[in-house]
Design a protein around this motif. Structure first.
Motif, PDB file in Angstrom:
ATOM      1  N   THR A   1      96.075 -37.327  50.208  1.00  0.00           N
ATOM      2  CA  THR A   1      95.493 -36.158  49.555  1.00  0.00           C
ATOM      3  C   THR A   1      95.603 -36.243  48.053  1.00  0.00           C
ATOM      4  N   ASN A   2      96.763 -36.684  47.576  1.00  0.00           N
ATOM      5  CA  ASN A   2      96.983 -36.713  46.135  1.00  0.00           C
ATOM      6  C   ASN A   2      98.014 -37.774  45.810  1.00  0.00           C
ATOM      7  N   GLU A   3      97.585 -38.794  45.091  1.00  0.00           N
ATOM      8  CA  GLU A   3      98.497 -39.882  44.760  1.00  0.00           C
ATOM      9  C   GLU A   3      99.625 -39.395  43.866  1.00  0.00           C
ATOM     10  N   ASP A   4      99.362 -38.413  43.004  1.00  0.00           N
ATOM     11  CA  ASP A   4     100.388 -37.844  42.140  1.00  0.00           C
ATOM     12  C   ASP A   4     100.987 -36.628  42.830  1.00  0.00           C
ATOM     13  N   MET A   5     102.190 -36.793  43.387  1.00  0.00           N
ATOM     14  CA  MET A   5     102.812 -35.733  44.166  1.00  0.00           C
ATOM     15  C   MET A   5     103.161 -34.542  43.287  1.00  0.00           C
ATOM     16  N   GLY A   6     102.773 -33.345  43.748  1.00  0.00           N
ATOM     17  CA  GLY A   6     103.092 -32.123  43.038  1.00  0.00           C
ATOM     18  C   GLY A   6     104.241 -31.392  43.707  1.00  0.00           C
ATOM     19  N   LYS A   7     104.516 -30.188  43.211  1.00  0.00           N
ATOM     20  CA  LYS A   7     105.626 -29.414  43.750  1.00  0.00           C
ATOM     21  C   LYS A   7     105.412 -29.068  45.219  1.00  0.00           C
TER      22      LYS A   7
ATOM     23  N   ASN B   1     103.782 -31.342  69.402  1.00  0.00           N
ATOM     24  CA  ASN B   1     103.795 -30.354  68.327  1.00  0.00           C
ATOM     25  C   ASN B   1     104.810 -30.683  67.241  1.00  0.00           C
ATOM     26  N   VAL B   2     105.409 -31.868  67.322  1.00  0.00           N
ATOM     27  CA  VAL B   2     106.423 -32.262  66.348  1.00  0.00           C
ATOM     28  C   VAL B   2     105.783 -33.197  65.331  1.00  0.00           C
ATOM     29  N   ALA B   3     105.914 -32.859  64.074  1.00  0.00           N
ATOM     30  CA  ALA B   3     105.350 -33.684  63.003  1.00  0.00           C
ATOM     31  C   ALA B   3     106.405 -34.653  62.489  1.00  0.00           C
ATOM     32  N   ARG B   4     106.061 -35.917  62.467  1.00  0.00           N
ATOM     33  CA  ARG B   4     106.993 -36.895  61.949  1.00  0.00           C
ATOM     34  C   ARG B   4     106.978 -36.872  60.419  1.00  0.00           C
ATOM     35  N   TYR B   5     108.122 -37.203  59.852  1.00  0.00           N
ATOM     36  CA  TYR B   5     108.250 -37.257  58.388  1.00  0.00           C
ATOM     37  C   TYR B   5     107.270 -38.271  57.797  1.00  0.00           C
ATOM     38  N   GLU B   6     107.124 -39.426  58.473  1.00  0.00           N
ATOM     39  CA  GLU B   6     106.238 -40.471  57.981  1.00  0.00           C
ATOM     40  C   GLU B   6     104.785 -39.993  57.963  1.00  0.00           C
ATOM     41  N   ASP B   7     104.383 -39.205  59.029  1.00  0.00           N
ATOM     42  CA  ASP B   7     103.001 -38.720  59.086  1.00  0.00           C
ATOM     43  C   ASP B   7     102.706 -37.768  57.948  1.00  0.00           C
ATOM     44  N   VAL B   8     103.632 -36.843  57.710  1.00  0.00           N
ATOM     45  CA  VAL B   8     103.440 -35.880  56.625  1.00  0.00           C
ATOM     46  C   VAL B   8     103.399 -36.584  55.286  1.00  0.00           C
ATOM     47  N   LYS B   9     104.260 -37.565  55.109  1.00  0.00           N
ATOM     48  CA  LYS B   9     104.322 -38.323  53.857  1.00  0.00           C
ATOM     49  C   LYS B   9     103.017 -39.056  53.599  1.00  0.00           C
ATOM     50  N   ASP B  10     102.472 -39.727  54.658  1.00  0.00           N
ATOM     51  CA  ASP B  10     101.223 -40.463  54.498  1.00  0.00           C
ATOM     52  C   ASP B  10     100.057 -39.533  54.213  1.00  0.00           C
ATOM     53  N   ALA B  11     100.047 -38.377  54.860  1.00  0.00           N
ATOM     54  CA  ALA B  11      98.958 -37.418  54.645  1.00  0.00           C
ATOM     55  C   ALA B  11      98.972 -36.903  53.221  1.00  0.00           C
ATOM     56  N   ALA B  12     100.168 -36.629  52.717  1.00  0.00           N
ATOM     57  CA  ALA B  12     100.277 -36.140  51.339  1.00  0.00           C
ATOM     58  C   ALA B  12      99.828 -37.206  50.362  1.00  0.00           C
TER      59      ALA B  12
ATOM     60  N   GLN C   1     113.801 -31.523  38.950  1.00  0.00           N
ATOM     61  CA  GLN C   1     113.233 -32.271  37.835  1.00  0.00           C
ATOM     62  C   GLN C   1     111.706 -32.221  37.857  1.00  0.00           C
ATOM     63  N   LEU C   2     111.132 -32.342  39.065  1.00  0.00           N
ATOM     64  CA  LEU C   2     109.686 -32.288  39.192  1.00  0.00           C
ATOM     65  C   LEU C   2     109.147 -30.939  38.730  1.00  0.00           C
TER      66      LEU C   2
ATOM     67  N   GLU D   1     103.555 -30.574  47.538  1.00  0.00           N
ATOM     68  CA  GLU D   1     103.659 -31.748  48.411  1.00  0.00           C
ATOM     69  C   GLU D   1     105.123 -32.150  48.606  1.00  0.00           C
ATOM     70  N   PHE D   2     105.888 -32.115  47.506  1.00  0.00           N
ATOM     71  CA  PHE D   2     107.295 -32.477  47.608  1.00  0.00           C
ATOM     72  C   PHE D   2     108.034 -31.524  48.541  1.00  0.00           C
ATOM     73  N   LEU D   3     107.763 -30.224  48.406  1.00  0.00           N
ATOM     74  CA  LEU D   3     108.442 -29.239  49.247  1.00  0.00           C
ATOM     75  C   LEU D   3     108.055 -29.418  50.715  1.00  0.00           C
ATOM     76  N   THR D   4     106.793 -29.751  50.972  1.00  0.00           N
ATOM     77  CA  THR D   4     106.347 -29.973  52.347  1.00  0.00           C
ATOM     78  C   THR D   4     107.072 -31.158  52.976  1.00  0.00           C
ATOM     79  N   LEU D   5     107.170 -32.243  52.224  1.00  0.00           N
ATOM     80  CA  LEU D   5     107.871 -33.417  52.726  1.00  0.00           C
ATOM     81  C   LEU D   5     109.349 -33.133  52.934  1.00  0.00           C
TER      82      LEU D   5
END
Length: 229
Positions: free
Chosen positions: A28-34, A14-25, A68-69, A36-40
């Motif tokens: 989903t969207n090559e241009d990271m939005g607010k 049940n633990v999500a790795r930072y790398e997994d979340v980053k790759d999934a984002a 800044q974003l 996605e950034f907050l999720t990561l």
């Protein structure tokens, strides 16, 4: 006493790795939005190594990136709204040109019954002589206008609306073309005529405004150099 076997896989399922979340984002969207950034950012804080927590400097830097974003996103939204508003204002403001005349190069011009057509040609080097041909909408030569030596500058031209026989030409669209003898060489010279504006249009993709004149030809509002009555 019963013994419960707990495997490492059951603890981490049940633990999500930072790398997994980053790759999934990223998928989903090559241009990271607010969002996605907050999720990561949240996933990184939740899953950081307790023995090696994120340093204060890195934490502050990531918060600064998020700020800044968010500022850039809000600025882009504001600019989009501003451009849309300005496009509408330019369109409404340009509506006052309908019915007036603007100068256009090599464009058929409407001749009213008993009216005239005014035009001009630019001669930066002057000319030994000029010849202006008046052509109707069927491509037939209606009249020829001649003039002698000309000094450098803009030369005004006026056709009185009469054909070669001295009769009033019928109303309709007419084109004016000119040749000039410059330094002993015959050259074709663009003719600028005043054409009546019939419609105004706006391009939604870039907000540019165009004017449509007699004959269906259009030009950008920014290219209009002269307006007449």
């Amino acid at each position: 006493m019963a013994t419960t076997n707990v495997t490492s896989s059951s603890l981490l399922k049940n633990v999500a790795r930072y790398e997994d979340v980053k790759d999934a984002a990223k998928k989903t969207n090559e241009d990271m939005g607010k969002q996605e950034f907050l999720t990561l950012f949240t996933a990184q804080l939740q899953n950081q190594n307790p023995l090696e927590p994120v340093k204060n400097e890195a934490f502050v830097a990531q918060l600064a990136q998020f700020s800044q974003l968010e500022a850039l996103t809000n600025m882009q939204t504001s600019l989009d709204s501003f451009v849309t508003s300005m496009s509408g204002e330019r369109l409404l403001g340009s509506a006052s040109l309908i019915g007036k005349k603007v100068a256009m190069t090599d464009t058929p011009t409407q001749l009213a019954s008993g009216g005239t057509i005014d035009a001009s040609i630019d001669l930066p080097l002057g000319a030994n002589g000029i010849l202006v041909s008046v052509i109707d909408s069927q491509g037939r030569l209606v009249q020829e206008l001649t003039a002698g030596p000309q000094l450098p500058g803009t030369v005004p031209i006026s056709w009185d609306g009469k054909d070669a026989a001295g009769n009033n030409a019928p109303s309709g669209l007419y084109s004016l073309s000119a040749t000039a003898v410059v330094n002993g060489q015959t050259e074709t010279i663009p003719v600028s005529t005043l054409s009546t504006v019939r419609a105004i249009s706006s391009n939604p993709s870039d907000g540019s405004v165009s004017v449509e004149v007699d004959g269906g030809k259009t030009l950008l509002l920014t290219d209009v150099k002269r307006v007449g009555i």
